[in-house]
Motif scaffolding. Structure first.
Motif, PDB file in Angstrom:
ATOM      1  N   LEU A 280       0.835  -1.198   0.000  1.00  0.00           N
ATOM      2  CA  LEU A 280       0.000   0.000   0.000  1.00  0.00           C
ATOM      3  C   LEU A 280       0.869   1.247   0.000  1.00  0.00           C
ATOM      4  O   LEU A 280       1.761   1.394   0.836  1.00  0.00           O
ATOM      5  N   LEU A 281       0.588   2.146  -0.937  1.00  0.00           N
ATOM      6  CA  LEU A 281       1.269   3.440  -0.988  1.00  0.00           C
ATOM      7  C   LEU A 281       0.473   4.524  -0.276  1.00  0.00           C
ATOM      8  O   LEU A 281       1.047   5.378   0.392  1.00  0.00           O
ATOM      9  N   ALA A 282      -0.855   4.477  -0.432  1.00  0.00           N
ATOM     10  CA  ALA A 282      -1.655   5.586   0.059  1.00  0.00           C
ATOM     11  C   ALA A 282      -3.109   5.178   0.216  1.00  0.00           C
ATOM     12  O   ALA A 282      -3.574   4.230  -0.417  1.00  0.00           O
ATOM     13  N   HIS A 283      -3.790   5.918   1.055  1.00  0.00           N
ATOM     14  CA  HIS A 283      -5.223   5.715   1.320  1.00  0.00           C
ATOM     15  C   HIS A 283      -5.847   7.093   1.427  1.00  0.00           C
ATOM     16  O   HIS A 283      -5.313   7.962   2.115  1.00  0.00           O
ATOM     17  N   GLU A 284      -6.968   7.278   0.751  1.00  0.00           N
ATOM     18  CA  GLU A 284      -7.612   8.589   0.737  1.00  0.00           C
ATOM     19  C   GLU A 284      -9.109   8.456   0.927  1.00  0.00           C
ATOM     20  O   GLU A 284      -9.706   7.427   0.596  1.00  0.00           O
ATOM     21  N   MET A 285      -9.719   9.498   1.460  1.00  0.00           N
ATOM     22  CA  MET A 285     -11.168   9.591   1.516  1.00  0.00           C
ATOM     23  C   MET A 285     -11.590  10.896   0.858  1.00  0.00           C
ATOM     24  O   MET A 285     -11.013  11.956   1.131  1.00  0.00           O
ATOM     25  N   LEU A 286     -12.588  10.806  -0.031  1.00  0.00           N
ATOM     26  CA  LEU A 286     -13.132  11.966  -0.730  1.00  0.00           C
ATOM     27  C   LEU A 286     -14.609  12.094  -0.421  1.00  0.00           C
ATOM     28  O   LEU A 286     -15.307  11.097  -0.235  1.00  0.00           O
ATOM     29  N   THR A 287     -15.087  13.334  -0.358  1.00  0.00           N
ATOM     30  CA  THR A 287     -16.529  13.539  -0.347  1.00  0.00           C
ATOM     31  C   THR A 287     -17.010  13.485  -1.801  1.00  0.00           C
ATOM     32  O   THR A 287     -16.268  13.827  -2.725  1.00  0.00           O
ATOM     33  N   LEU A 288     -18.247  13.071  -2.010  1.00  0.00           N
ATOM     34  CA  LEU A 288     -18.757  12.876  -3.364  1.00  0.00           C
ATOM     35  C   LEU A 288     -19.564  14.049  -3.897  1.00  0.00           C
ATOM     36  O   LEU A 288     -19.732  14.179  -5.111  1.00  0.00           O
ATOM     37  N   ALA A 289     -20.105  14.882  -3.034  1.00  0.00           N
ATOM     38  CA  ALA A 289     -20.926  16.008  -3.499  1.00  0.00           C
ATOM     39  C   ALA A 289     -20.672  17.227  -2.605  1.00  0.00           C
ATOM     40  O   ALA A 289     -21.263  17.323  -1.545  1.00  0.00           O
ATOM     41  N   PRO A 290     -19.830  18.151  -3.053  1.00  0.00           N
ATOM     42  CA  PRO A 290     -19.000  18.086  -4.264  1.00  0.00           C
ATOM     43  C   PRO A 290     -17.816  17.150  -4.055  1.00  0.00           C
ATOM     44  O   PRO A 290     -17.450  16.840  -2.924  1.00  0.00           O
ATOM     45  N   VAL A 291     -17.212  16.708  -5.164  1.00  0.00           N
ATOM     46  CA  VAL A 291     -16.053  15.831  -5.068  1.00  0.00           C
ATOM     47  C   VAL A 291     -14.851  16.649  -4.608  1.00  0.00           C
ATOM     48  O   VAL A 291     -14.428  17.585  -5.285  1.00  0.00           O
ATOM     49  N   ARG A 292     -14.337  16.297  -3.421  1.00  0.00           N
ATOM     50  CA  ARG A 292     -13.152  16.999  -2.920  1.00  0.00           C
ATOM     51  C   ARG A 292     -12.456  16.118  -1.903  1.00  0.00           C
ATOM     52  O   ARG A 292     -13.043  15.214  -1.317  1.00  0.00           O
ATOM     53  N   LEU A 293     -11.203  16.411  -1.691  1.00  0.00           N
ATOM     54  CA  LEU A 293     -10.403  15.655  -0.743  1.00  0.00           C
ATOM     55  C   LEU A 293     -10.913  15.870   0.671  1.00  0.00           C
ATOM     56  O   LEU A 293     -11.188  16.994   1.089  1.00  0.00           O
ATOM     57  N   SER A 294     -11.054  14.785   1.410  1.00  0.00           N
ATOM     58  CA  SER A 294     -11.485  14.866   2.799  1.00  0.00           C
ATOM     59  C   SER A 294     -10.361  14.484   3.759  1.00  0.00           C
ATOM     60  O   SER A 294     -10.222  15.060   4.825  1.00  0.00           O
ATOM     61  N   ALA A 295      -9.550  13.490   3.387  1.00  0.00           N
ATOM     62  CA  ALA A 295      -8.435  13.063   4.233  1.00  0.00           C
ATOM     63  C   ALA A 295      -7.520  12.165   3.429  1.00  0.00           C
ATOM     64  O   ALA A 295      -7.932  11.562   2.442  1.00  0.00           O
ATOM     65  N   TYR A 296      -6.258  12.085   3.836  1.00  0.00           N
ATOM     66  CA  TYR A 296      -5.360  11.146   3.168  1.00  0.00           C
ATOM     67  C   TYR A 296      -4.264  10.679   4.108  1.00  0.00           C
ATOM     68  O   TYR A 296      -3.952  11.333   5.099  1.00  0.00           O
ATOM     69  N   GLN A 297      -3.697   9.530   3.788  1.00  0.00           N
ATOM     70  CA  GLN A 297      -2.466   9.040   4.411  1.00  0.00           C
ATOM     71  C   GLN A 297      -1.544   8.533   3.316  1.00  0.00           C
ATOM     72  O   GLN A 297      -1.967   7.778   2.447  1.00  0.00           O
ATOM     73  N   VAL A 298      -0.301   8.970   3.364  1.00  0.00           N
ATOM     74  CA  VAL A 298       0.725   8.490   2.453  1.00  0.00           C
ATOM     75  C   VAL A 298       1.762   7.737   3.281  1.00  0.00           C
ATOM     76  O   VAL A 298       2.264   8.258   4.270  1.00  0.00           O
ATOM     77  N   ILE A 299       2.051   6.503   2.903  1.00  0.00           N
ATOM     78  CA  ILE A 299       3.105   5.724   3.565  1.00  0.00           C
ATOM     79  C   ILE A 299       4.395   5.965   2.793  1.00  0.00           C
ATOM     80  O   ILE A 299       4.608   5.428   1.703  1.00  0.00           O
ATOM     81  N   LEU A 300       5.250   6.810   3.354  1.00  0.00           N
ATOM     82  CA  LEU A 300       6.466   7.223   2.672  1.00  0.00           C
ATOM     83  C   LEU A 300       7.564   6.173   2.750  1.00  0.00           C
ATOM     84  O   LEU A 300       8.389   6.065   1.842  1.00  0.00           O
ATOM     85  N   ASP A 301       7.585   5.419   3.828  1.00  0.00           N
ATOM     86  CA  ASP A 301       8.606   4.378   3.973  1.00  0.00           C
ATOM     87  C   ASP A 301       8.116   3.343   4.973  1.00  0.00           C
ATOM     88  O   ASP A 301       7.389   3.666   5.925  1.00  0.00           O
ATOM     89  N   SER A 302       8.537   2.106   4.760  1.00  0.00           N
ATOM     90  CA  SER A 302       8.211   0.999   5.652  1.00  0.00           C
ATOM     91  C   SER A 302       9.353   0.001   5.540  1.00  0.00           C
ATOM     92  O   SER A 302       9.678  -0.438   4.433  1.00  0.00           O
ATOM     93  N   SER A 303      10.002  -0.333   6.684  1.00  0.00           N
ATOM     94  CA  SER A 303      11.158  -1.191   6.593  1.00  0.00           C
ATOM     95  C   SER A 303      11.529  -1.737   7.963  1.00  0.00           C
ATOM     96  O   SER A 303      10.830  -1.499   8.951  1.00  0.00           O
ATOM     97  N   TRP A 304      12.646  -2.465   8.017  1.00  0.00           N
ATOM     98  CA  TRP A 304      13.214  -2.976   9.251  1.00  0.00           C
ATOM     99  C   TRP A 304      14.536  -2.255   9.525  1.00  0.00           C
ATOM    100  O   TRP A 304      15.275  -1.916   8.601  1.00  0.00           O
ATOM    101  N   THR A 305      14.833  -2.021  10.803  1.00  0.00           N
ATOM    102  CA  THR A 305      16.078  -1.369  11.173  1.00  0.00           C
ATOM    103  C   THR A 305      16.472  -1.744  12.588  1.00  0.00           C
ATOM    104  O   THR A 305      15.621  -2.115  13.389  1.00  0.00           O
ATOM    105  N   ASP A 306      17.740  -1.600  12.889  1.00  0.00           N
ATOM    106  CA  ASP A 306      18.233  -1.796  14.250  1.00  0.00           C
ATOM    107  C   ASP A 306      18.477  -0.475  14.965  1.00  0.00           C
ATOM    108  O   ASP A 306      18.885  -0.461  16.131  1.00  0.00           O
ATOM    109  N   HIS A 307      18.243   0.626  14.265  1.00  0.00           N
ATOM    110  CA  HIS A 307      18.575   1.926  14.808  1.00  0.00           C
ATOM    111  C   HIS A 307      17.350   2.830  14.891  1.00  0.00           C
ATOM    112  O   HIS A 307      16.470   2.763  14.044  1.00  0.00           O
ATOM    113  N   VAL A 308      17.322   3.685  15.896  1.00  0.00           N
ATOM    114  CA  VAL A 308      16.240   4.661  16.085  1.00  0.00           C
ATOM    115  C   VAL A 308      16.780   6.039  15.768  1.00  0.00           C
ATOM    116  O   VAL A 308      17.870   6.414  16.217  1.00  0.00           O
ATOM    117  N   GLY A 309      16.028   6.804  15.020  1.00  0.00           N
ATOM    118  CA  GLY A 309      16.428   8.167  14.711  1.00  0.00           C
ATOM    119  C   GLY A 309      17.178   8.291  13.403  1.00  0.00           C
ATOM    120  O   GLY A 309      17.456   7.325  12.719  1.00  0.00           O
TER     121      GLY A 309
END
Length: 332
Positions: free
Chosen positions: A303-332
């Motif tokens: 999954l790259l992204a998830h969005e919710m739109l209103t339909l009348a009128p059609v416009r953006l209501s909310a979104y989430q973009v997953i910019l990165d997802s991985s494994w690591t041994d380090h914080v920060g």
């Protein structure tokens, strides 16, 4: 949520805790919502996507046919102490799908995608922490008294989380964004301008039970809340991808589970809000006037992204973009 400085700017001298230093929360609003894990049956739930001061973070992202989706609007105004970030902000609008009118059913395309996906880079990595970097519209969303003009405060989050739930989280508040030019003009007059933002220092995460998502179809259907319909399932998929590093067999099974849902439509090739190519499906919840959108990486099925739109009128209501997802041994 609002940073402390932003809230105090709104309240002004009437703030009874004006001189009090408030520590950052140990857990973000999004994490608390996700931990609750409660989805009310659709028959008892009434969505009100544009009547809100919404404290959310597990939602959503946008899709496009072939176009840039961020559009600067207006000129910056001078900075002022305690302001709301860049003065003008950005207007984000829905963009064209490859299949806009009469889109085909998504089931056959999702099954074909599940059968051909390849390994992601993180499938060959290991580490103590699951790392997620997300960006969310709706942290919170404010509406004018007549419910016509909206402004979304955008949050960026980085989370390092071990299998026992412990780890660290860093939150940043970005400049506001708007669903249309009229909203931008309205809120530019109402909100104090200037630079603001959250302290991006690391927040410790408390222990919690984290069970890796199963590849078993029956267990996965329960986890994805399929019984409550495509809208609930799309939000559950977004939550799952923002919490876990999903291995290839589970990614494929998620696509197959979604393929069995009625009402999902295939939108074809799209571009998400950070310029990544993907393929998209939507579900129109006509009862509540909402469209749910999921964008998947065509190569890995993630999954790259998830969005919710209103339909009348059609416009953006909310979104989430997953910019990165991985494994690591380090914080920060």
């Amino acid at each position: 949520m609002f940073p402390v400085a932003r809230t105090r700017t709104l309240i002004g001298p009437a703030d009874p805790a004006r001189s009090v230093t408030v520590a950052p929360p140990s857990v973000a609003a999004r994490e608390l919502i996700d931990r609750a894990g409660v989805v009310e049956p659709a028959a008892h739930r009434r969505a009100r996507p544009t009547r809100r001061l919404v404290l959310t973070a597990g939602t959503l992202a946008a899709a496009a046919g072939a176009v840039a989706v961020l559009r600067p609007s207006g000129e910056s105004t001078p900075d002022a102490p305690g302001g709301f970030g860049g003065a003008a902000g950005l207007v984000l609008v829905p963009v064209a799908y490859q299949f806009d009118a009469d889109p085909p059913a998504a089931g056959p395309r999702l099954r074909a995608l599940a059968n051909k996906i390849k390994d992601a880079g993180y499938d060959h990595r290991s580490g103590r922490y699951m790392f997620h970097h997300t960006k969310v519209w709706g942290d919170p969303v404010m509406s004018s008294p007549d419910d016509r003009h909206h402004v979304a405060f955008v949050g960026e989050t980085k989370v390092w989380q071990a299998a026992d739930g412990t780890g660290s989280q860093a939150n940043s508040q970005l400049e506001p964004q708007y669903p249309d030019e009229e909203s931008r003009a309205y809120w530019q007059r109402k909100l104090p301008q200037g630079r603001g933002g959250d302290d991006p220092s690391l927040i410790p995460l408390p222990p919690m039970e984290l069970s890796p998502p199963p590849a078993d179809p029956s267990r996965l259907r329960k986890l994805l809340k399929i019984e409550y319909g495509p809208g609930a399932a799309s939000k559950a998929v977004s939550t799952l991808y923002a919490r876990y590093v999903i291995p290839r067999p589970v990614r494929a099974q998620i696509l197959r589970v979604l393929a069995d849902l009625p009402g999902l439509r295939w939108r074809g090739q799209v571009t998400d809000r950070v310029g990544r190519a993907g393929v998209a499906v939507t579900y129109d919840d006509r009862e509540h006037g909402v469209q749910f959108l999921l964008i998947f990486d065509e190569g890995t099925g993630g999954l790259l992204a998830h969005e919710m739109l209103t339909l009348a009128p059609v416009r953006l209501s909310a979104y989430q973009v997953i910019l990165d997802s991985s494994w690591t041994d380090h914080v920060g």
